[in-house]
Design an enzyme around this catalytic site. Structure first.
Site, PDB file in Angstrom:
ATOM      1  N   ASP A  35      -7.441   4.497  -4.738  1.00  0.00           N
ATOM      2  CA  ASP A  35      -6.925   3.325  -4.025  1.00  0.00           C
ATOM      3  C   ASP A  35      -6.455   3.681  -2.618  1.00  0.00           C
ATOM      4  O   ASP A  35      -6.098   4.821  -2.336  1.00  0.00           O
ATOM      5  CB  ASP A  35      -5.711   2.750  -4.771  1.00  0.00           C
ATOM      6  CG  ASP A  35      -6.083   2.075  -6.070  1.00  0.00           C
ATOM      7  OD1 ASP A  35      -7.258   2.159  -6.481  1.00  0.00           O
ATOM      8  OD2 ASP A  35      -5.182   1.480  -6.694  1.00  0.00           O
TER       9      ASP A  35
ATOM     10  N   HIS B  14      -5.157   8.163  -5.638  1.00  0.00           N
ATOM     11  CA  HIS B  14      -5.097   7.616  -4.278  1.00  0.00           C
ATOM     12  C   HIS B  14      -5.719   8.588  -3.295  1.00  0.00           C
ATOM     13  O   HIS B  14      -5.395   9.779  -3.326  1.00  0.00           O
ATOM     14  CB  HIS B  14      -3.646   7.333  -3.884  1.00  0.00           C
ATOM     15  CG  HIS B  14      -3.009   6.260  -4.719  1.00  0.00           C
ATOM     16  ND1 HIS B  14      -2.519   6.505  -5.983  1.00  0.00           N
ATOM     17  CD2 HIS B  14      -2.817   4.946  -4.483  1.00  0.00           C
ATOM     18  CE1 HIS B  14      -2.045   5.379  -6.480  1.00  0.00           C
ATOM     19  NE2 HIS B  14      -2.207   4.410  -5.604  1.00  0.00           N
TER      20      HIS B  14
HETATM   21 ZN   LIG Z   1      -2.642   0.511  -3.380  1.00  0.00          ZN
END
Ligand SMILES: [Zn+2]
Length: 242
Positions: free
Chosen positions: A51, A195
Protein backbone atom coordinates in the site's frame (compact mmCIF):
# COMPACT_ATOMS: atom_id res chain seq x y z
CA UNK A 1 19.42 -5.33 11.63
CA UNK A 2 21.85 -4.10 14.25
CA UNK A 3 23.24 -6.38 16.96
CA UNK A 4 21.38 -4.25 19.45
CA UNK A 5 18.08 -5.15 17.87
CA UNK A 6 18.96 -8.82 17.70
CA UNK A 7 19.49 -8.72 21.44
CA UNK A 8 15.89 -7.63 21.89
CA UNK A 9 14.36 -10.32 19.73
CA UNK A 10 12.97 -13.64 20.94
CA UNK A 11 15.24 -16.60 20.23
CA UNK A 12 12.75 -17.93 17.65
CA UNK A 13 13.88 -15.13 15.37
CA UNK A 14 17.56 -16.04 15.37
CA UNK A 15 17.43 -18.35 12.31
CA UNK A 16 15.76 -15.55 10.40
CA UNK A 17 18.60 -13.22 11.31
CA UNK A 18 21.11 -15.26 9.33
CA UNK A 19 18.77 -15.47 6.37
CA UNK A 20 18.15 -11.73 6.41
CA UNK A 21 21.86 -11.11 5.99
CA UNK A 22 21.62 -12.67 2.55
CA UNK A 23 19.43 -9.78 1.37
CA UNK A 24 20.93 -8.37 -1.79
CA UNK A 25 22.72 -11.58 -2.75
CA UNK A 26 21.67 -13.34 -5.92
CA UNK A 27 18.79 -15.65 -5.08
CA UNK A 28 18.45 -19.12 -6.57
CA UNK A 29 15.82 -18.92 -9.27
CA UNK A 30 12.78 -21.06 -8.55
CA UNK A 31 10.38 -21.20 -11.44
CA UNK A 32 7.26 -23.13 -10.49
CA UNK A 33 3.84 -23.28 -12.09
CA UNK A 34 3.08 -19.94 -13.78
CA UNK A 35 0.85 -17.98 -11.41
CA UNK A 36 -2.01 -17.68 -13.91
CA UNK A 37 -2.32 -21.48 -14.05
CA UNK A 38 -2.38 -21.98 -10.30
CA UNK A 39 -5.70 -23.14 -8.81
CA UNK A 40 -5.71 -21.63 -5.33
CA UNK A 41 -8.55 -23.92 -4.24
CA UNK A 42 -6.12 -26.84 -4.57
CA UNK A 43 -2.63 -25.51 -3.86
CA UNK A 44 -1.40 -23.13 -1.17
CA UNK A 45 -1.51 -19.54 -2.36
CA UNK A 46 -0.59 -16.25 -0.76
CA UNK A 47 -0.93 -12.72 -2.12
CA UNK A 48 1.57 -10.10 -1.01
CA UNK A 49 0.10 -6.60 -1.26
CA UNK A 50 1.81 -3.23 -0.92
CA UNK A 51 0.00 0.00 0.00
CA UNK A 52 0.72 3.74 -0.26
CA UNK A 53 3.18 3.73 -3.15
CA UNK A 54 4.83 4.23 -5.35
CA UNK A 55 7.65 5.85 -3.41
CA UNK A 56 11.43 5.67 -3.55
CA UNK A 57 11.12 2.24 -1.86
CA UNK A 58 9.02 0.71 -4.63
CA UNK A 59 11.89 0.06 -7.07
CA UNK A 60 13.86 -2.16 -4.64
CA UNK A 61 10.72 -4.23 -4.05
CA UNK A 62 10.14 -4.55 -7.80
CA UNK A 63 13.76 -5.63 -8.23
CA UNK A 64 13.21 -8.41 -5.69
CA UNK A 65 9.91 -9.55 -7.23
CA UNK A 66 11.56 -9.64 -10.66
CA UNK A 67 14.63 -11.50 -9.39
CA UNK A 68 12.49 -14.09 -7.58
CA UNK A 69 9.92 -14.34 -10.39
CA UNK A 70 6.82 -13.61 -8.31
CA UNK A 71 4.00 -11.10 -8.74
CA UNK A 72 2.39 -8.87 -6.13
CA UNK A 73 -0.50 -6.43 -5.83
CA UNK A 74 0.04 -2.70 -5.34
CA UNK A 75 -2.59 -0.29 -4.00
CA UNK A 76 -1.56 3.13 -5.28
CA UNK A 77 -2.19 6.63 -4.04
CA UNK A 78 -3.24 8.56 -7.15
CA UNK A 79 -0.75 11.48 -6.99
CA UNK A 80 2.06 9.02 -6.21
CA UNK A 81 1.19 7.16 -9.40
CA UNK A 82 1.55 10.40 -11.35
CA UNK A 83 4.88 11.20 -9.69
CA UNK A 84 6.42 7.71 -10.03
CA UNK A 85 5.08 6.77 -13.45
CA UNK A 86 8.07 4.57 -14.31
CA UNK A 87 7.46 2.36 -11.28
CA UNK A 88 3.75 2.11 -12.04
CA UNK A 89 4.51 1.06 -15.60
CA UNK A 90 7.02 -1.48 -14.30
CA UNK A 91 4.34 -2.94 -12.03
CA UNK A 92 1.83 -3.01 -14.84
CA UNK A 93 4.14 -4.52 -17.46
CA UNK A 94 5.56 -7.19 -15.18
CA UNK A 95 2.10 -8.57 -14.40
CA UNK A 96 1.56 -7.17 -10.94
CA UNK A 97 -2.00 -6.21 -10.07
CA UNK A 98 -2.73 -2.54 -9.43
CA UNK A 99 -5.46 -1.21 -7.15
CA UNK A 100 -6.78 2.15 -5.97
CA UNK A 101 -5.87 3.58 -2.54
CA UNK A 102 -7.43 7.07 -2.90
CA UNK A 103 -5.97 10.51 -3.57
CA UNK A 104 -5.29 11.95 -0.10
CA UNK A 105 -5.38 8.78 2.04
CA UNK A 106 -8.21 9.97 4.32
CA UNK A 107 -10.25 8.00 6.81
CA UNK A 108 -13.18 7.56 4.45
CA UNK A 109 -15.74 6.58 7.10
CA UNK A 110 -16.02 10.19 8.31
CA UNK A 111 -16.58 11.62 4.82
CA UNK A 112 -19.85 12.14 2.92
CA UNK A 113 -20.57 9.75 0.05
CA UNK A 114 -19.71 12.31 -2.64
CA UNK A 115 -16.22 12.84 -1.18
CA UNK A 116 -15.64 9.08 -0.90
CA UNK A 117 -16.61 8.62 -4.55
CA UNK A 118 -14.36 11.49 -5.54
CA UNK A 119 -11.38 10.03 -3.62
CA UNK A 120 -11.81 6.66 -5.33
CA UNK A 121 -12.79 7.95 -8.77
CA UNK A 122 -10.07 10.60 -9.05
CA UNK A 123 -7.32 8.16 -8.00
CA UNK A 124 -8.69 5.68 -10.55
CA UNK A 125 -8.41 8.30 -13.30
CA UNK A 126 -4.87 9.21 -12.22
CA UNK A 127 -3.78 5.56 -12.27
CA UNK A 128 -5.53 4.98 -15.60
CA UNK A 129 -3.72 7.97 -17.11
CA UNK A 130 -0.45 6.09 -16.49
CA UNK A 131 -1.33 2.47 -17.26
CA UNK A 132 -4.25 2.86 -19.66
CA UNK A 133 -6.18 0.36 -17.56
CA UNK A 134 -8.72 1.28 -14.91
CA UNK A 135 -8.14 -0.44 -11.54
CA UNK A 136 -10.82 -2.91 -10.44
CA UNK A 137 -9.50 -3.32 -6.89
CA UNK A 138 -9.85 -0.86 -4.03
CA UNK A 139 -8.33 -0.79 -0.57
CA UNK A 140 -9.60 1.83 1.89
CA UNK A 141 -6.88 3.71 3.81
CA UNK A 142 -6.41 2.40 7.38
CA UNK A 143 -8.73 -0.45 6.43
CA UNK A 144 -11.57 1.86 7.52
CA UNK A 145 -14.84 1.08 5.79
CA UNK A 146 -18.59 1.23 6.29
CA UNK A 147 -21.66 0.76 4.08
CA UNK A 148 -21.04 4.08 2.30
CA UNK A 149 -17.45 3.15 1.45
CA UNK A 150 -18.54 -0.21 0.11
CA UNK A 151 -21.30 1.43 -1.92
CA UNK A 152 -18.82 3.92 -3.40
CA UNK A 153 -16.38 1.13 -4.31
CA UNK A 154 -19.23 -0.75 -5.96
CA UNK A 155 -20.30 2.34 -7.89
CA UNK A 156 -16.70 2.67 -9.12
CA UNK A 157 -16.84 -0.99 -10.21
CA UNK A 158 -14.23 -2.10 -7.69
CA UNK A 159 -13.96 -4.99 -5.25
CA UNK A 160 -12.83 -4.05 -1.73
CA UNK A 161 -9.66 -5.89 -0.83
CA UNK A 162 -8.78 -6.06 2.87
CA UNK A 163 -6.22 -8.47 4.34
CA UNK A 164 -5.85 -11.45 6.67
CA UNK A 165 -2.22 -10.85 7.68
CA UNK A 166 -0.60 -7.56 8.64
CA UNK A 167 3.11 -7.22 9.24
CA UNK A 168 2.49 -3.84 10.88
CA UNK A 169 5.52 -2.62 8.96
CA UNK A 170 4.25 0.92 9.57
CA UNK A 171 4.99 0.33 13.25
CA UNK A 172 7.88 -2.16 13.33
CA UNK A 173 10.72 -0.70 11.28
CA UNK A 174 12.74 -3.89 11.58
CA UNK A 175 12.94 -6.43 8.74
CA UNK A 176 13.28 -9.34 11.17
CA UNK A 177 10.07 -8.47 12.97
CA UNK A 178 8.27 -7.98 9.64
CA UNK A 179 9.47 -11.40 8.43
CA UNK A 180 8.54 -13.10 11.66
CA UNK A 181 5.04 -11.62 11.72
CA UNK A 182 4.28 -12.57 8.12
CA UNK A 183 5.69 -16.08 8.40
CA UNK A 184 4.00 -16.84 11.71
CA UNK A 185 0.57 -15.50 10.68
CA UNK A 186 0.34 -16.72 7.08
CA UNK A 187 -2.22 -19.40 6.15
CA UNK A 188 -3.25 -20.76 2.72
CA UNK A 189 -5.28 -18.08 0.91
CA UNK A 190 -3.76 -15.25 2.94
CA UNK A 191 -3.72 -11.66 1.75
CA UNK A 192 -0.72 -9.98 3.37
CA UNK A 193 -0.62 -6.20 3.73
CA UNK A 194 2.76 -4.49 3.56
CA UNK A 195 3.78 -0.95 2.57
CA UNK A 196 6.20 0.27 -0.07
CA UNK A 197 6.76 3.48 1.85
CA UNK A 198 9.29 2.48 4.54
CA UNK A 199 13.02 1.82 4.10
CA UNK A 200 12.89 -1.39 6.17
CA UNK A 201 10.14 -3.24 4.32
CA UNK A 202 12.13 -3.97 1.11
CA UNK A 203 14.81 -5.67 3.23
CA UNK A 204 12.28 -8.20 4.53
CA UNK A 205 10.80 -9.21 1.18
CA UNK A 206 13.50 -11.54 -0.28
CA UNK A 207 13.45 -13.81 2.74
CA UNK A 208 9.67 -13.75 3.08
CA UNK A 209 9.33 -14.93 -0.52
CA UNK A 210 11.94 -17.68 -0.17
CA UNK A 211 10.48 -18.90 3.11
CA UNK A 212 6.93 -18.99 1.72
CA UNK A 213 8.08 -20.91 -1.36
CA UNK A 214 9.99 -23.35 0.85
CA UNK A 215 6.68 -24.04 2.60
CA UNK A 216 5.03 -24.79 -0.74
CA UNK A 217 3.21 -21.50 -1.23
CA UNK A 218 2.53 -20.07 -4.68
CA UNK A 219 2.80 -16.29 -4.70
CA UNK A 220 -0.01 -14.80 -6.73
CA UNK A 221 -1.75 -11.48 -7.33
CA UNK A 222 -5.11 -10.80 -5.68
CA UNK A 223 -7.07 -11.44 -8.94
CA UNK A 224 -5.12 -14.68 -9.41
CA UNK A 225 -5.96 -15.69 -5.85
CA UNK A 226 -9.65 -15.58 -6.77
CA UNK A 227 -9.22 -16.54 -10.42
CA UNK A 228 -10.31 -20.13 -9.97
CA UNK A 229 -13.37 -19.26 -7.92
CA UNK A 230 -16.20 -16.89 -8.81
CA UNK A 231 -13.81 -13.99 -9.27
CA UNK A 232 -14.04 -10.64 -7.59
CA UNK A 233 -17.30 -8.70 -7.57
CA UNK A 234 -17.66 -4.91 -7.31
CA UNK A 235 -18.69 -3.62 -3.89
CA UNK A 236 -17.93 -6.95 -2.19
CA UNK A 237 -15.34 -7.12 0.58
CA UNK A 238 -12.61 -9.79 0.54
CA UNK A 239 -10.22 -10.55 3.38
CA UNK A 240 -8.62 -13.76 2.12
CA UNK A 241 -8.75 -16.16 -0.77
CA UNK A 242 -9.99 -19.73 -0.98
ZN1 LIG B 1 -2.51 3.22 3.17
Amino acid sequence: MSGLRHGLLPSALVPLAAAALSVGMAAPVTVGTPAHRVDCRIVRCVALTFDDGPTQYTAPILNTLQRQHVPATFFLIGPHALHYRTDVLREYRSGDAIGDHTVTHPRLTVLPLARIESEIGTAARQITSVTGQRPRLFRPPFGAWNAKVRMAAGAEDMAMIMWSVTARDWKFHDPLVIEHRVLSLVRPGAIVVLHDRYATTPLAIPHIIRALQARGYHLVTVPQLFGSTKGLRPGVLYRHGP
